[in-house]
Write an enzyme that holds these catalytic residues in place. Sequence first.
Site, PDB file in Angstrom:
ATOM      1  N   ARG A  45       1.368   0.694  -9.904  1.00  0.00           N
ATOM      2  CA  ARG A  45       2.086  -0.029  -8.852  1.00  0.00           C
ATOM      3  C   ARG A  45       1.457   0.388  -7.530  1.00  0.00           C
ATOM      4  O   ARG A  45       0.610   1.273  -7.480  1.00  0.00           O
ATOM      5  CB  ARG A  45       3.614   0.186  -8.904  1.00  0.00           C
ATOM      6  CG  ARG A  45       4.144   1.499  -9.413  1.00  0.00           C
ATOM      7  CD  ARG A  45       3.827   2.672  -8.556  1.00  0.00           C
ATOM      8  NE  ARG A  45       4.188   2.433  -7.164  1.00  0.00           N
ATOM      9  CZ  ARG A  45       3.713   3.089  -6.133  1.00  0.00           C
ATOM     10  NH1 ARG A  45       2.794   4.042  -6.315  1.00  0.00           N
ATOM     11  NH2 ARG A  45       4.080   2.832  -4.905  1.00  0.00           N
ATOM     12  N   GLY A  46       1.900  -0.289  -6.448  1.00  0.00           N
ATOM     13  CA  GLY A  46       1.232  -0.087  -5.163  1.00  0.00           C
ATOM     14  C   GLY A  46       0.154  -1.151  -5.043  1.00  0.00           C
ATOM     15  O   GLY A  46      -0.679  -1.329  -5.963  1.00  0.00           O
ATOM     16  N   ALA A  47       0.175  -1.893  -3.925  1.00  0.00           N
ATOM     17  CA  ALA A  47      -0.654  -3.096  -3.819  1.00  0.00           C
ATOM     18  C   ALA A  47      -2.148  -2.867  -4.141  1.00  0.00           C
ATOM     19  O   ALA A  47      -2.724  -3.602  -4.955  1.00  0.00           O
ATOM     20  CB  ALA A  47      -0.465  -3.723  -2.436  1.00  0.00           C
ATOM     21  N   ARG A  88       2.929  -9.668 -10.799  1.00  0.00           N
ATOM     22  CA  ARG A  88       3.795  -9.291  -9.669  1.00  0.00           C
ATOM     23  C   ARG A  88       3.405 -10.196  -8.496  1.00  0.00           C
ATOM     24  O   ARG A  88       2.231 -10.241  -8.118  1.00  0.00           O
ATOM     25  CB  ARG A  88       3.641  -7.807  -9.296  1.00  0.00           C
ATOM     26  CG  ARG A  88       4.303  -6.873 -10.304  1.00  0.00           C
ATOM     27  CD  ARG A  88       4.465  -5.469  -9.758  1.00  0.00           C
ATOM     28  NE  ARG A  88       5.644  -5.317  -8.929  1.00  0.00           N
ATOM     29  CZ  ARG A  88       5.933  -4.207  -8.259  1.00  0.00           C
ATOM     30  NH1 ARG A  88       5.110  -3.174  -8.291  1.00  0.00           N
ATOM     31  NH2 ARG A  88       7.032  -4.127  -7.535  1.00  0.00           N
ATOM     32  N   GLN A 195      10.220   5.765  -5.914  1.00  0.00           N
ATOM     33  CA  GLN A 195       8.793   6.098  -5.748  1.00  0.00           C
ATOM     34  C   GLN A 195       8.601   7.255  -4.774  1.00  0.00           C
ATOM     35  O   GLN A 195       7.631   8.007  -4.873  1.00  0.00           O
ATOM     36  CB  GLN A 195       8.012   4.876  -5.238  1.00  0.00           C
ATOM     37  CG  GLN A 195       7.893   3.731  -6.228  1.00  0.00           C
ATOM     38  CD  GLN A 195       8.975   2.697  -6.035  1.00  0.00           C
ATOM     39  OE1 GLN A 195      10.098   3.023  -5.633  1.00  0.00           O
ATOM     40  NE2 GLN A 195       8.677   1.449  -6.320  1.00  0.00           N
ATOM     41  N   ASP A 236       2.611  -4.713   1.102  1.00  0.00           N
ATOM     42  CA  ASP A 236       2.176  -5.487  -0.062  1.00  0.00           C
ATOM     43  C   ASP A 236       1.519  -6.793   0.351  1.00  0.00           C
ATOM     44  O   ASP A 236       0.736  -7.375  -0.392  1.00  0.00           O
ATOM     45  CB  ASP A 236       3.346  -5.748  -1.003  1.00  0.00           C
ATOM     46  CG  ASP A 236       3.550  -4.543  -1.889  1.00  0.00           C
ATOM     47  OD1 ASP A 236       3.990  -3.501  -1.374  1.00  0.00           O
ATOM     48  OD2 ASP A 236       3.210  -4.624  -3.084  1.00  0.00           O
ATOM     49  N   ASN A 246       6.926  -5.077   2.735  1.00  0.00           N
ATOM     50  CA  ASN A 246       6.759  -3.769   2.087  1.00  0.00           C
ATOM     51  C   ASN A 246       8.045  -3.447   1.331  1.00  0.00           C
ATOM     52  O   ASN A 246       9.018  -4.210   1.362  1.00  0.00           O
ATOM     53  CB  ASN A 246       6.427  -2.682   3.120  1.00  0.00           C
ATOM     54  CG  ASN A 246       6.000  -1.382   2.458  1.00  0.00           C
ATOM     55  OD1 ASN A 246       5.103  -1.389   1.608  1.00  0.00           O
ATOM     56  ND2 ASN A 246       6.643  -0.270   2.775  1.00  0.00           N
ATOM     57  N   LYS A 247       8.051  -2.309   0.662  1.00  0.00           N
ATOM     58  CA  LYS A 247       9.174  -1.900  -0.185  1.00  0.00           C
ATOM     59  C   LYS A 247      10.519  -2.116   0.508  1.00  0.00           C
ATOM     60  O   LYS A 247      10.667  -1.805   1.689  1.00  0.00           O
ATOM     61  CB  LYS A 247       8.982  -0.419  -0.557  1.00  0.00           C
ATOM     62  CG  LYS A 247      10.048   0.185  -1.443  1.00  0.00           C
ATOM     63  CD  LYS A 247      10.322  -0.604  -2.691  1.00  0.00           C
ATOM     64  CE  LYS A 247       9.084  -0.882  -3.518  1.00  0.00           C
ATOM     65  NZ  LYS A 247       9.297  -1.968  -4.525  1.00  0.00           N
TER      66      LYS A 247
END
Length: 353
Positions: A45-47, A88, A195, A236, A246-247
Amino acid sequence: MPRTLWWEANQLKMIDQRILPLQYEILAYTDYRVVARAITDMVVRGAPAIGAAGGFGMALAALQSPARDRDGLLADLAQAQAVLDAARPTAVNLSWATARIMELARRAAPADADGLRAAIIAEAQRIADEDVEINRRMGAFGAAIVPEEANILTHCNAGALATVDYGTTLGVVRAAVEQGKRVHVWVDETRPRLQGARLTAWELTQDGIPMTLIADNAAGMLMRLGRVDVVLYGADRVAANGDVANKIGSYKLAVIAKENGIPCFAVVPTPTIDLSLAHGDLIPIEERAAEEVTQVGSERIAPEGVAVYNPAFDVTPARYLTGIITEEGICYPPFEQSLRRAVEAAERRRADG
Ligand code: MRU
């Protein structure tokens, strides 16, 4: 720690981020469909890491394809691209990387299928290697805005684990530390997937960088009390006007930071910038399973049958951001111009090899 993901003997290897920090396991992939599922399930995960996984997923698809010529291979790759891109929706790095592989497959010199397969694997490797270079460059630019003895507030994990290595936001923190700055990081736990508590806390602890874990809800109080000097988080997808997805929870940090006169920067590699979208409300926002909210880990905390809304990301309107740190320098308002300049500079750099 090795890279977050890497290519080895025609397999994609990835650290399983679902079980960190309690367990450390490397998983091996030979099927792009399984890679797509791993992206959805957040093994990776993480762009930027998702983007690199997409590139290697396309390399696996090339190896899986029985095609004997370019047209056959392109048809199989197009199918893989659709499957991977759907894994995603918010992180644009994924479709950016799969499109880059498609482009190469259409134009690369070798016309025979095996020559193309080798070129595709090499391109996927380049995407991964470039990510590490980008993070180092971004870290050097970003460290300049980190004050000596700064208290930095961060959200989610935009560290080595969210990238191929080094990290975006944590890359800036690492670069500041490498320059001798004595920083301390407030780490938002980042409900619902934690996270921050699981991954950022693990990375910073491993590097011996001073940090304190906080519940997400403590961030506002710390900012009002003057205990935060700068807010840094990743992205992202960034729209052409500088709105940043973003998150979930990032938006409120930026608003509270502005209210309290605290600078707030997004740390963004140029592949995360999507100039095709005029503003942030056009960014697709992923909604994830209700269980992420009704449970903590595998333990249920909410009543059976409760209604849940679980958006994985939010959009920070550009007006709340002090700047956007990229590998081509720090972009300031008006973002329409500064982001376009950064993207063009990155494209020139890539073209120059
Ligand atoms: O749902 P995740 O863990 O993939 O979300 C990650 C983030 O929101 C990161 O901040 C973003 O991808 C940037 S990572 C360098």
